[in-house]
Scaffold this motif. Structure first.
Motif, PDB file in Angstrom:
ATOM      1  N   ASP A 330      71.240 -44.227  25.829  1.00  0.00           N
ATOM      2  CA  ASP A 330      70.913 -45.612  26.168  1.00  0.00           C
ATOM      3  C   ASP A 330      72.078 -46.512  25.745  1.00  0.00           C
ATOM      4  O   ASP A 330      72.525 -46.451  24.598  1.00  0.00           O
ATOM      5  N   ALA A 388      69.505 -45.662  35.680  1.00  0.00           N
ATOM      6  CA  ALA A 388      69.178 -46.975  36.245  1.00  0.00           C
ATOM      7  C   ALA A 388      68.834 -46.864  37.725  1.00  0.00           C
ATOM      8  O   ALA A 388      67.939 -47.561  38.239  1.00  0.00           O
ATOM      9  N   SER A 393      66.352 -49.784  38.793  1.00  0.00           N
ATOM     10  CA  SER A 393      66.671 -50.894  37.903  1.00  0.00           C
ATOM     11  C   SER A 393      68.052 -51.413  38.254  1.00  0.00           C
ATOM     12  O   SER A 393      69.065 -50.891  37.813  1.00  0.00           O
ATOM     13  N   GLY A 397      71.078 -55.324  32.251  1.00  0.00           N
ATOM     14  CA  GLY A 397      70.413 -54.811  31.057  1.00  0.00           C
ATOM     15  C   GLY A 397      70.488 -55.732  29.871  1.00  0.00           C
ATOM     16  O   GLY A 397      70.038 -55.375  28.792  1.00  0.00           O
ATOM     17  N   LEU A 406      66.688 -48.985  28.500  1.00  0.00           N
ATOM     18  CA  LEU A 406      66.252 -48.397  29.756  1.00  0.00           C
ATOM     19  C   LEU A 406      64.922 -47.672  29.564  1.00  0.00           C
ATOM     20  O   LEU A 406      64.641 -47.138  28.490  1.00  0.00           O
TER      21      LEU A 406
END
Length: 730
Positions: A330, A388, A393, A397, A406
């Motif tokens: 992440d 992502a 997404s 972020g 995430l």
């Protein structure tokens, strides 16, 4: 007596003869005379002998002897038979010349020249007195200036050792490390592992290191297949490579090597089509919550790296029934300066050593087991960019300056088809080992370890950093050795092969020499990936070395870095120190530069091997000053452990570590806490009664010091746990 008296002259002549005879008694020829039978004369002679030595030392007596010698011939015929052999020292304190001075003839003929003699004595005494005064003043001046210019105390052996260490370490220069690093990077693309090992051996030998040798093992390696792995979305049919790029020929050509080497070594191989379930970091609480709401059998887990050891989390997922894992890092867990969204990485699922010979060395004649994969899970590392895309997404972020982790939403369902392609084959792994033999305790070893690039796989450029640092250390030490110095204990320098596959080179060497190493290894100093960032100096040490490392941190923290407290709560460090910590119980220390973000919580992000290029490492440390600092810190610890008469280990810190780890509300720990308290008291007693006298040179007994050092180096072996969860240290 009557006949003698008849032959003597009158009384006056008799007095003169007696005076003459008394003075010159020691000059007469030996012989017996009846004259000595006279009681009065014999008593007088005894009195004279009693004080003879004292009177002869008086000034002026030399003149008296000369005068009396002139008259010796006059009386020679009458006194030739005088003999004083029978005279014994008298206990009477009478003066020798008391009777002589009563006679008038003697007083007039033998009077001393007192005035002349007294004047000479006075001059002589004055000269002596003046000389003594001058010498006294001169001595005071010499003492004053000597005390002023010289140090007040004689340097102790500890001070002299510290000066020696500084003289050795000052020869370490950042420019030399940078030059070595760049030379090693030129070998990075070599397809032959032996070429890199040979280059390291040649350089170490040229520096003067003794008995540099290759140690080879034939081991089972899990390598990437001819084509990169892929992940395909079922709903759209889109195919992605692990870095998030589409499965096109152009993308494959542009970054073919990075795509090939984005894999999990020793993972299961094959294809799996299943639903993706977000398990976050994969801890026990997350899995319990998920299993209560969903069927996880043969599904694909979306797993974040970090927080816990990867092998432990995979064991939980395997036990829960999952069939595959998409593993990622992440971005919120990384420093803000790290932009790794599209970077792929490699991990190894091997706990250590050659998988085909678990627990024993891969030497000729060893039984080989068929273990091409070490888990039933299909594991594929992917980039954050691919995650992502999988979760649709496209949003940024970062919100209001805070990073958004995430993750899939609860009602979101994604089905993917993952394909893992790897191959297994036997290859030779080479270790380069060189020795600097100790002077007084050559059978006690301090092992210094780094690793080198294995041509069969990429491993970034951190291997070149570690190898450059260990080479600089060898150069500094051998420069001093050539001038006659040697450490008390032996130092063994090792460049390990096969590290990225699960520390294979160090494990096999350790298993091959296990009995010798258990008995003789004192400490391990790790130089695994010394520069991973440039924000903070991070030091990790075994409990017994906590105090020593904390002292070095305090002395060497530079103004531009933050120096957190030494992390001794766990020696869970990556790299080849693993075998020496987990299986031999050897005290270990490691210095490394990292970014602050990775230090806030216990992290296992370093399990991911990103392909750091040489350019990135030089961007982090353009002047190689960080490399120089790591080299000097490690070198000072090595020198102190190798030369101190008493090993600089702290028994009390081990007891405190045990006590701190047991603190909690669990009822089962109360009894253990009582034992830990007793252990602490014993450690305090040990340090005061045993270590204090041994550290005092006046009280030090060599045999007891040797026994004490054996106890100190074996202390941590007593705390090895026989069975631990996968990935955790023993």
């Amino acid at each position: 007596m009557g006949e003698n008296e008849a032959s003597l002259p009158n009384t006056s002549l008799q007095g003169k003869k007696m005076a003459y005879q008394k003075v010159n008694a020691d000059q007469r020829a030996p012989g017996h005379s009846q004259y000595l039978d006279n009681d009065d004369l014999q008593a007088t002679a005894l009195d004279l002998e009693w004080d003879m030595e004292k009177e002869l030392e008086e000034p002026g007596f030399d003149q008296f002897q000369l005068d009396s010698a002139e008259n010796q011939n006059l009386e020679n015929s009458e006194t030739a038979d005088l003999n004083l052999d029978s005279i014994q020292p008298s206990t009477s304190p009478k003066g020798r010349f008391q009777r002589l001075q009563e006679e008038t003839d003697y007083a007039t003929r033998y009077t001393r020249s007192a005035p002349k003699s007294n004047h000479g004595n006075f001059c002589r005494l004055l000269k002596v007195l003046c000389t003594a005064i001058i010498l006294f003043i001169f001595g005071i001046l010499i003492g004053y200036y000597a005390h002023k210019n010289c140090p007040p105390n004689v340097p102790s052996s500890e001070t002299l050792d510290h000066q020696l260490y500084q003289e050795i370490l000052k020869t370490i220069q950042a420019e030399d490390i940078k030059k070595t690093f760049r030379n090693l990077v030129q070998l990075y693309r070599s397809e032959d592992d032996a070429e890199i090992s040979t280059a390291i051996k040649t350089q170490w030998t040229s520096l003067g290191l003794e008995d540099v040798q290759f140690v080879n093992y034939s081991v089972l390696l899990n390598l990437p297949g001819p084509f990169p792995s892929s992940v395909t979305l079922s709903r759209s049919g889109q195919c992605f490579h692990p870095n998030g790029q589409p499965c096109s020929e152009d993308a494959r050509t542009q970054s073919s090597q990075d795509l090939l080497y984005s894999y999990a070594a020793y993972s299961a191989k094959g294809t799996l089509k299943a639903t993706v379930i977000d398990v976050s970091y994969g801890n026990i609480d997350d899995l319990k919550r998920i299993k209560n709401t969903r069927n996880v059998t043969n599904q694909i887990a979306l797993l974040k790296l970090g927080k816990l050891p990867l092998l432990y989390k995979l064991s939980l997922l395997e036990k829960a029934g999952f069939g595959g894992v998409l593993l990622y890092v992440d971005p919120c867990d990384l420093p803000s300066t790290a932009n790794l969204n599209y970077d792929t990485f490699m991990v190894s699922l091997n706990p250590g050593g050659d998988p085909s010979t678990p627990g024993y060395p891969s030497v000729v004649g060893s039984l080989r087991q068929n273990r091409s994969n070490l888990t039933s899970l299909l594991v594929q590392p992917v980039s954050a960019a691919l995650v992502a895309k999988l979760i649709s997404s496209s949003k940024d972020g970062t919100k209001h300056g805070a990073c958004t982790p995430l993750g899939l939403t609860h009602n979101e369902e994604i089905i993917v088809n993952m394909q893992v392609r790897t191959v297994t084959e036997f290859k030779t792994v080479t270790n380069v080992v060189g020795y600097l033999k100790g002077l007084t305790s050559p059978d006690r070893y301090i092992i210094v370890g780094s690793h080198h690039h294995t041509a069969s796989i990429y491993s970034g450029q951190e291997w070149a950093s570690g190898t450059a640092v260990i080479t600089a250390l060898i150069q500094a030490l051998m420069f001093r050795v050539k001038r006659g110095w040697r450490p008390d204990r032996s130092i063994v320098f090792c460049s390990w092969g096969g590290t990225v596959f699960g520390n294979i080179g160090s494990y096999e060497w350790g298993e091959d020499l296990k009995k010798v190493l258990q008995r003789n290894v004192v400490a391990y100093v790790s130089l695994h990936s010394p520069v991973r960032g440039n924000s903070s100096l991070h030091s990790v040490a075994s409990p017994s070395l906590q105090q020593l490392v904390a002292e070095k941190n305090k002395l060497n923290c530079s103004r531009r870095t933050q120096c957190p407290e030494t992390n001794v709560s766990s020696v869970q460090i990556q790299g080849d120190a693993d075998y020496f910590i987990n299986h031999l119980g050897v005290p270990t220390v490691q210095f490394a530069y990292e970014d602050i973000k990775t230090l806030q919580d216990p992290s296992f992000l370093s399990e991911a091997l990103f392909p750091k290029s040489a350019k990135k490492i030089e961007e982090m440390d353009p002047l190689f000053k960080l490399h120089e600092t790591i080299t000097k810190l490690s070198g000072e610890v090595i020198l102190q452990i190798a030369n101190e008469p008493v090993l600089p280990f702290n028994a009390l810190d081990i007891a405190l570590e045990v006590q701190n780890n047991l603190k909690g509300d669990q009822p089962s720990t109360h009894q253990l806490l009582a034992l830990a308290s007793h252990l602490r008291e014993s450690a305090e007693l040990f340090q005061s009664d045993e270590m204090r006298p041994a550290n005092d040179p006046k009280e030090r007994i060599p045999l007891r010091v040797r026994m004490l050092n054996d106890i100190l180096q074996d202390m941590e072996k007593s705390f090895l746990v026989q069975q631990v969860p996968p990935g955790f240290y023993r």
